[in-house]
Design an enzyme around this catalytic site. Sequence first.
Site, PDB file in Angstrom:
ATOM      1  N   GLU A  99      -7.352 -12.352   5.991  1.00 46.59           N
ATOM      2  CA  GLU A  99      -6.327 -11.712   6.835  1.00 46.59           C
ATOM      3  C   GLU A  99      -6.827 -11.857   8.271  1.00 46.59           C
ATOM      4  O   GLU A  99      -6.276 -12.629   9.049  1.00 46.59           O
ATOM      5  CB  GLU A  99      -6.135 -10.239   6.450  1.00 46.59           C
ATOM      6  CG  GLU A  99      -5.097  -9.515   7.310  1.00 46.59           C
ATOM      7  CD  GLU A  99      -4.990  -8.004   7.003  1.00 46.59           C
ATOM      8  OE1 GLU A  99      -5.921  -7.442   6.391  1.00 46.59           O
ATOM      9  OE2 GLU A  99      -3.966  -7.395   7.403  1.00 46.59           O
ATOM     10  N   HIS A 127       0.877  -1.180   0.000  1.00 51.10           N
ATOM     11  CA  HIS A 127       0.000   0.000   0.000  1.00 51.10           C
ATOM     12  C   HIS A 127       0.906   1.219   0.000  1.00 51.10           C
ATOM     13  O   HIS A 127       1.663   1.416   0.968  1.00 51.10           O
ATOM     14  CB  HIS A 127      -0.895   0.007   1.235  1.00 51.10           C
ATOM     15  CG  HIS A 127      -1.758  -1.210   1.353  1.00 51.10           C
ATOM     16  ND1 HIS A 127      -3.055  -1.254   0.898  1.00 51.10           N
ATOM     17  CD2 HIS A 127      -1.496  -2.449   1.862  1.00 51.10           C
ATOM     18  CE1 HIS A 127      -3.557  -2.464   1.123  1.00 51.10           C
ATOM     19  NE2 HIS A 127      -2.634  -3.209   1.702  1.00 51.10           N
TER      20      HIS A 127
HETATM   21  N1  ADE Z   1      -4.901  -1.133   4.204  1.00 51.71           N
HETATM   22  C1  ADE Z   1      -3.585  -0.978   4.372  1.00 51.71           C
HETATM   23  N2  ADE Z   1      -3.048  -2.106   4.886  1.00 51.71           N
HETATM   24  C2  ADE Z   1      -4.049  -2.998   5.022  1.00 51.71           C
HETATM   25  C3  ADE Z   1      -4.136  -4.329   5.491  1.00 51.71           C
HETATM   26  N3  ADE Z   1      -3.085  -5.011   5.941  1.00 51.71           N
HETATM   27  N4  ADE Z   1      -5.347  -4.914   5.513  1.00 51.71           N
HETATM   28  C4  ADE Z   1      -6.424  -4.256   5.084  1.00 51.71           C
HETATM   29  N5  ADE Z   1      -6.386  -3.015   4.632  1.00 51.71           N
HETATM   30  C5  ADE Z   1      -5.220  -2.376   4.600  1.00 51.71           C
HETATM   31 ZN    ZN Z   2      -2.679  -5.068   2.551  1.00 52.82          ZN
END
Ligand code: ADE
Ligand code: ZN
Length: 340
Positions: free
Chosen positions: A205, A24
């Site tokens: 995640e 990101h």
């Molecule tokens: N935005 C930035 N990093 C992120 C992550 N690890 N999971 C979800 N959204 C994000």
């Molecule tokens: Zn991410």
Amino acid sequence: MTDTPASPSDAALHSLPKAELHLHIEGTLEPDLAFELAARNGIRLPYETVDDLRRQYDFSDLQSFLDLYYETVDVLRTEDDFAELTRRYLGTAAGQGLRHVELFFDPQAHTTRGIALETVLDGITAALDEAERDLGVTSGIILSFLRDRPVEEAEATLTAGLQRTDRIIAVGLDSAEVGYPPRLFEQVFARAREAGLHAVAHAGEEGPPAYVVEALDLLKVERVDHGIRSAENAALVERLARERIPLTICPLSNLRLRTVSDLAAHPLRRLDAAGVRVTINSDDPAYFGGYVGDNFIAVRDALGMSEEDARRYARNSVAASFASEKRKTELLAEIDAWIA
Ligand code: ADE
Ligand code: ZN
């Protein structure tokens, strides 16, 4: 007695040519640059010093990180700010073997505070063009929707993004996961795919394996970002391996956001052994204590990594990328020529 293969050194892992597929750009904002940009733009951060800001980087979960991430992003205002952010990331990551990057940006984190999508994109692309010219690093941009904001906003963001398919190669889905399942974005993703964009999504995640299945079946993603909770479901692991679906895994992120208790317990190697195409990435390196090469080192230290393992992870990153076949062939040859 059989010798265990030697592990590559830190320097070798930093020189290994690699692609990064889960990054990101807003997550590369280092505290010193945040203060520099705040001063330049006449903004007061609610922290006195760089160290005060760094002390906030003790996260309990994904949301506690996102709260800080959306707060600090406010210092990014001009095209030059986005160019400088991207330039610094590319310089650091190129020093750790980066040869190709497909980076996420979160348009809604900027448009909702009055910064035009064009400003963001023009700044990022200026730095990407420089990096291709000066460092030989190739790139693509992934427009990522914030899943915890209204679907209508994602629709409008896609409409704006479709004006810039000269640079945007894919759509993604990120932000707070639990309670915001992929199915909410089925139509948005269908429209993006019809327009010729690739599709990826964060899933598994913090969210359950069922979200990974939805991302595959409903959003028809070509890669799953994180996807580590897939390891809880044997049938899903088998499917990921059979269908050659890459996972863009971010070990230091998983540790710092406590989605794993300890890197030694990380499922990366189990997924790899089951035949899943795993890749190693940094996610938000300014916040999680390491860039892409540092994530390779962390995996080596916690889980073990032979020279052949390292080469396989690097090859996976190239194979799983959306680079042209010509570029993939070049990068695979660089990996073959790597001396550990
Ligand atoms: N935005 C930035 N990093 C992120 C992550 N690890 N999971 C979800 N959204 C994000
Ligand atoms: Zn991410």
